[in-house]
Write a protein that holds these residues in place. Structure first.
Motif, PDB file in Angstrom:
ATOM      1  N   VAL A  24       0.836  -1.201   0.000  1.00  0.00           N
ATOM      2  CA  VAL A  24       0.000   0.000   0.000  1.00  0.00           C
ATOM      3  C   VAL A  24       0.873   1.255   0.000  1.00  0.00           C
ATOM      4  CG1 VAL A  24      -1.696   1.312   1.365  1.00  0.00           C
ATOM      5  CG2 VAL A  24      -1.997  -1.150   1.024  1.00  0.00           C
ATOM      6  N   ILE A  25       1.943   1.247   0.765  1.00  0.00           N
ATOM      7  CA  ILE A  25       2.868   2.386   0.804  1.00  0.00           C
ATOM      8  C   ILE A  25       3.504   2.600  -0.564  1.00  0.00           C
ATOM      9  CG2 ILE A  25       5.088   3.191   1.732  1.00  0.00           C
ATOM     10  CD1 ILE A  25       4.185   1.786   4.417  1.00  0.00           C
ATOM     11  N   LEU A  26       3.962   1.515  -1.189  1.00  0.00           N
ATOM     12  CA  LEU A  26       4.572   1.636  -2.515  1.00  0.00           C
ATOM     13  C   LEU A  26       3.568   2.087  -3.563  1.00  0.00           C
ATOM     14  CD1 LEU A  26       6.928  -1.465  -2.410  1.00  0.00           C
ATOM     15  CD2 LEU A  26       7.629   0.940  -2.470  1.00  0.00           C
ATOM     16  N   ALA A  27       2.336   1.604  -3.466  1.00  0.00           N
ATOM     17  CA  ALA A  27       1.295   2.026  -4.406  1.00  0.00           C
ATOM     18  C   ALA A  27       0.999   3.514  -4.235  1.00  0.00           C
ATOM     19  CB  ALA A  27       0.032   1.185  -4.217  1.00  0.00           C
ATOM     20  N   ALA A  28       1.006   4.004  -2.994  1.00  0.00           N
ATOM     21  CA  ALA A  28       0.752   5.423  -2.731  1.00  0.00           C
ATOM     22  C   ALA A  28       1.886   6.302  -3.249  1.00  0.00           C
ATOM     23  CB  ALA A  28       0.541   5.655  -1.233  1.00  0.00           C
ATOM     24  N   ASP A  41      10.761   3.442   7.641  1.00  0.00           N
ATOM     25  CA  ASP A  41      10.348   4.722   8.215  1.00  0.00           C
ATOM     26  C   ASP A  41       8.895   5.042   7.869  1.00  0.00           C
ATOM     27  OD1 ASP A  41      12.919   4.992   9.207  1.00  0.00           O
ATOM     28  OD2 ASP A  41      13.565   6.407   7.658  1.00  0.00           O
ATOM     29  N   PHE A  42       8.534   4.864   6.600  1.00  0.00           N
ATOM     30  CA  PHE A  42       7.160   5.146   6.176  1.00  0.00           C
ATOM     31  C   PHE A  42       6.173   4.196   6.843  1.00  0.00           C
ATOM     32  CE2 PHE A  42       7.656   7.579   1.882  1.00  0.00           C
ATOM     33  CZ  PHE A  42       8.331   8.595   2.542  1.00  0.00           C
ATOM     34  N   ASP A  43       6.570   2.952   7.043  1.00  0.00           N
ATOM     35  CA  ASP A  43       5.691   1.994   7.718  1.00  0.00           C
ATOM     36  C   ASP A  43       5.388   2.479   9.133  1.00  0.00           C
ATOM     37  OD1 ASP A  43       4.384  -0.764   7.656  1.00  0.00           O
ATOM     38  OD2 ASP A  43       5.675  -0.947   9.422  1.00  0.00           O
ATOM     39  N   TYR A  44       6.417   2.924   9.841  1.00  0.00           N
ATOM     40  CA  TYR A  44       6.217   3.448  11.194  1.00  0.00           C
ATOM     41  C   TYR A  44       5.274   4.654  11.162  1.00  0.00           C
ATOM     42  CZ  TYR A  44       6.918   5.179  15.882  1.00  0.00           C
ATOM     43  OH  TYR A  44       6.700   5.602  17.165  1.00  0.00           O
ATOM     44  N   LEU A  45       5.503   5.561  10.210  1.00  0.00           N
ATOM     45  CA  LEU A  45       4.685   6.769  10.116  1.00  0.00           C
ATOM     46  C   LEU A  45       3.242   6.458   9.731  1.00  0.00           C
ATOM     47  CD1 LEU A  45       7.305   9.098   8.402  1.00  0.00           C
ATOM     48  CD2 LEU A  45       6.506   9.227  10.780  1.00  0.00           C
ATOM     49  N   VAL A  46       3.035   5.451   8.903  1.00  0.00           N
ATOM     50  CA  VAL A  46       1.679   5.047   8.527  1.00  0.00           C
ATOM     51  C   VAL A  46       0.936   4.488   9.744  1.00  0.00           C
ATOM     52  CG1 VAL A  46       0.385   3.274   7.255  1.00  0.00           C
ATOM     53  CG2 VAL A  46       2.056   4.678   6.059  1.00  0.00           C
ATOM     54  N   VAL A  47       1.602   3.642  10.492  1.00  0.00           N
ATOM     55  CA  VAL A  47       0.972   3.000  11.647  1.00  0.00           C
ATOM     56  C   VAL A  47       0.760   3.991  12.791  1.00  0.00           C
ATOM     57  CG1 VAL A  47       1.296   1.227  13.428  1.00  0.00           C
ATOM     58  CG2 VAL A  47       1.801   0.701  11.042  1.00  0.00           C
ATOM     59  N   ALA A 114     -11.293  -3.506   0.360  1.00  0.00           N
ATOM     60  CA  ALA A 114     -12.210  -2.432   0.736  1.00  0.00           C
ATOM     61  C   ALA A 114     -12.712  -2.502   2.179  1.00  0.00           C
ATOM     62  CB  ALA A 114     -13.398  -2.430  -0.228  1.00  0.00           C
ATOM     63  N   THR A 115     -11.976  -3.158   3.068  1.00  0.00           N
ATOM     64  CA  THR A 115     -12.403  -3.178   4.469  1.00  0.00           C
ATOM     65  C   THR A 115     -12.118  -1.810   5.093  1.00  0.00           C
ATOM     66  OG1 THR A 115     -10.262  -3.909   5.320  1.00  0.00           O
ATOM     67  CG2 THR A 115     -11.833  -5.641   4.655  1.00  0.00           C
ATOM     68  N   PRO A 116     -12.797  -1.483   6.179  1.00  0.00           N
ATOM     69  CA  PRO A 116     -12.506  -0.194   6.837  1.00  0.00           C
ATOM     70  C   PRO A 116     -11.020  -0.037   7.204  1.00  0.00           C
ATOM     71  CG  PRO A 116     -14.541  -1.106   7.690  1.00  0.00           C
ATOM     72  CD  PRO A 116     -13.928  -2.169   6.799  1.00  0.00           C
ATOM     73  N   TYR A 117     -10.392  -1.113   7.676  1.00  0.00           N
ATOM     74  CA  TYR A 117      -8.967  -1.035   8.029  1.00  0.00           C
ATOM     75  C   TYR A 117      -8.128  -0.707   6.790  1.00  0.00           C
ATOM     76  CZ  TYR A 117      -4.283  -2.284   9.607  1.00  0.00           C
ATOM     77  OH  TYR A 117      -2.951  -2.252   9.906  1.00  0.00           O
ATOM     78  N   MET A 118      -8.403  -1.382   5.677  1.00  0.00           N
ATOM     79  CA  MET A 118      -7.623  -1.141   4.455  1.00  0.00           C
ATOM     80  C   MET A 118      -7.830   0.271   3.936  1.00  0.00           C
ATOM     81  SD  MET A 118      -5.631  -3.604   3.883  1.00  0.00           S
ATOM     82  CE  MET A 118      -5.051  -2.944   2.328  1.00  0.00           C
ATOM     83  N   LEU A 119      -9.054   0.773   4.010  1.00  0.00           N
ATOM     84  CA  LEU A 119      -9.316   2.148   3.572  1.00  0.00           C
ATOM     85  C   LEU A 119      -8.560   3.143   4.450  1.00  0.00           C
ATOM     86  CD1 LEU A 119     -13.119   1.841   2.739  1.00  0.00           C
ATOM     87  CD2 LEU A 119     -11.196   1.869   1.126  1.00  0.00           C
ATOM     88  N   SER A 120      -8.502   2.878   5.753  1.00  0.00           N
ATOM     89  CA  SER A 120      -7.729   3.726   6.660  1.00  0.00           C
ATOM     90  C   SER A 120      -6.242   3.628   6.360  1.00  0.00           C
ATOM     91  CB  SER A 120      -7.985   3.332   8.121  1.00  0.00           C
ATOM     92  OG  SER A 120      -9.302   3.610   8.486  1.00  0.00           O
ATOM     93  N   LEU A 121      -5.777   2.419   6.082  1.00  0.00           N
ATOM     94  CA  LEU A 121      -4.375   2.210   5.729  1.00  0.00           C
ATOM     95  C   LEU A 121      -4.020   2.982   4.457  1.00  0.00           C
ATOM     96  CD1 LEU A 121      -1.612   0.815   5.904  1.00  0.00           C
ATOM     97  CD2 LEU A 121      -2.652  -1.196   4.842  1.00  0.00           C
ATOM     98  N   MET A 122      -4.869   2.895   3.448  1.00  0.00           N
ATOM     99  CA  MET A 122      -4.616   3.611   2.192  1.00  0.00           C
ATOM    100  C   MET A 122      -4.606   5.119   2.416  1.00  0.00           C
ATOM    101  SD  MET A 122      -6.664   1.410  -0.654  1.00  0.00           S
ATOM    102  CE  MET A 122      -7.585   0.130   0.138  1.00  0.00           C
ATOM    103  N   ASP A 123      -5.512   5.596   3.265  1.00  0.00           N
ATOM    104  CA  ASP A 123      -5.560   7.021   3.588  1.00  0.00           C
ATOM    105  C   ASP A 123      -4.263   7.464   4.262  1.00  0.00           C
ATOM    106  OD1 ASP A 123      -6.915   9.615   4.011  1.00  0.00           O
ATOM    107  OD2 ASP A 123      -6.882   9.020   6.126  1.00  0.00           O
ATOM    108  N   ARG A 124      -3.792   6.693   5.247  1.00  0.00           N
ATOM    109  CA  ARG A 124      -2.545   7.031   5.960  1.00  0.00           C
ATOM    110  C   ARG A 124      -1.348   6.969   5.017  1.00  0.00           C
ATOM    111  NH1 ARG A 124      -6.714   6.712   8.477  1.00  0.00           N
ATOM    112  NH2 ARG A 124      -6.939   6.910  10.713  1.00  0.00           N
ATOM    113  N   ALA A 125      -1.312   5.954   4.155  1.00  0.00           N
ATOM    114  CA  ALA A 125      -0.187   5.811   3.217  1.00  0.00           C
ATOM    115  C   ALA A 125      -0.147   6.983   2.248  1.00  0.00           C
ATOM    116  CB  ALA A 125      -0.294   4.492   2.460  1.00  0.00           C
ATOM    117  N   TRP A 127      -1.314   9.987   2.897  1.00  0.00           N
ATOM    118  CA  TRP A 127      -0.898  11.134   3.703  1.00  0.00           C
ATOM    119  C   TRP A 127       0.619  11.128   3.901  1.00  0.00           C
ATOM    120  CZ3 TRP A 127       1.413  11.357   8.554  1.00  0.00           C
ATOM    121  CH2 TRP A 127       1.541  12.649   9.094  1.00  0.00           C
ATOM    122  N   VAL A 128       1.189   9.968   4.222  1.00  0.00           N
ATOM    123  CA  VAL A 128       2.641   9.872   4.416  1.00  0.00           C
ATOM    124  C   VAL A 128       3.371  10.201   3.113  1.00  0.00           C
ATOM    125  CG1 VAL A 128       4.558   8.253   4.854  1.00  0.00           C
ATOM    126  CG2 VAL A 128       2.593   8.312   6.402  1.00  0.00           C
ATOM    127  N   ALA A 129       2.883   9.677   1.993  1.00  0.00           N
ATOM    128  CA  ALA A 129       3.521   9.954   0.695  1.00  0.00           C
ATOM    129  C   ALA A 129       3.511  11.446   0.391  1.00  0.00           C
ATOM    130  CB  ALA A 129       2.820   9.173  -0.413  1.00  0.00           C
TER     131      ALA A 129
END
Length: 164
Positions: A24-28, A41-47, A114-125, A127-129
């Motif tokens: 997800v981070i790489l896709a973002a 680093d990005f993984d930490y910032l996403v979480v 498309a789970t709520p967790y995945m949508l939140s993860l994509m949003d955070r990724a 934002w970090v990007a």
């Protein structure tokens, strides 16, 4: 027909979990390729996006979470290997070293989750990007190191107290 379940199988803190987050981070960040340290680093910032005044953290703010930086790299490497074995991430060796990039299959795969967790993860990724994607490596390292420094000082006794 009964379904057998493997004992001691966990998804949390596994290659699968970190591999999906890395994907997800790489896709973002696509088409930008990231080296392993920037992925860590990005993984930490996403979480823990709330730690840097971003969106609410993806995971709860557990005490001593900065210690995750010590173990995160190895788990992320395993996750990258898993996603590469599925053709979702590409490893590129170049003059600057090894970097990772989302493959052509990454975005359709990520978009299908498309789970709520995945949508939140994509949003955070995303934002970090946007927030840290263009930050110089040294500045990002200093930001991440501040978490590590904060964590290590929790183990040092206060100076000047007691007998010596």
């Amino acid at each position: 027909m009964s379904e057998e379940r493997q004992q001691n199988v966990t998804v949390f803190n596994s290659a699968l979990e970190t591999g999906v987050r890395s994907l997800v981070i790489l896709a973002a960040n696509f088409p930008v390729a990231l080296d392993l340290q920037r992925l860590v680093d990005f993984d930490y910032l996403v979480v823990h996006s709330g730690d840097v005044n971003g969106p609410e953290s993806l995971h709860p703010p557990l005490p001593m979470r900065e210690g995750e930086l010590l173990v995160r790299r190895k788990i992320i490497e395993s996750g990258l290997s898993l996603m590469m074995s599925r053709g979702l991430i590409t490893r590129i060796a170049g003059a600057e070293g090894i970097v990772y990039q989302a493959s052509d299959y990454a975005k359709p795969f990520v978009d299908s989750l498309a789970t709520p967790y995945m949508l939140s993860l994509m949003d955070r990724a995303s934002w970090v990007a946007t927030t840290f994607g263009n930050i110089h490596t040294t500045e990002l390292h200093n930001l991440i190191s501040s978490f590590f420094d904060k964590w290590t000082t929790q183990f040092h006794p206060s100076q000047g107290l007691g007998g010596g």
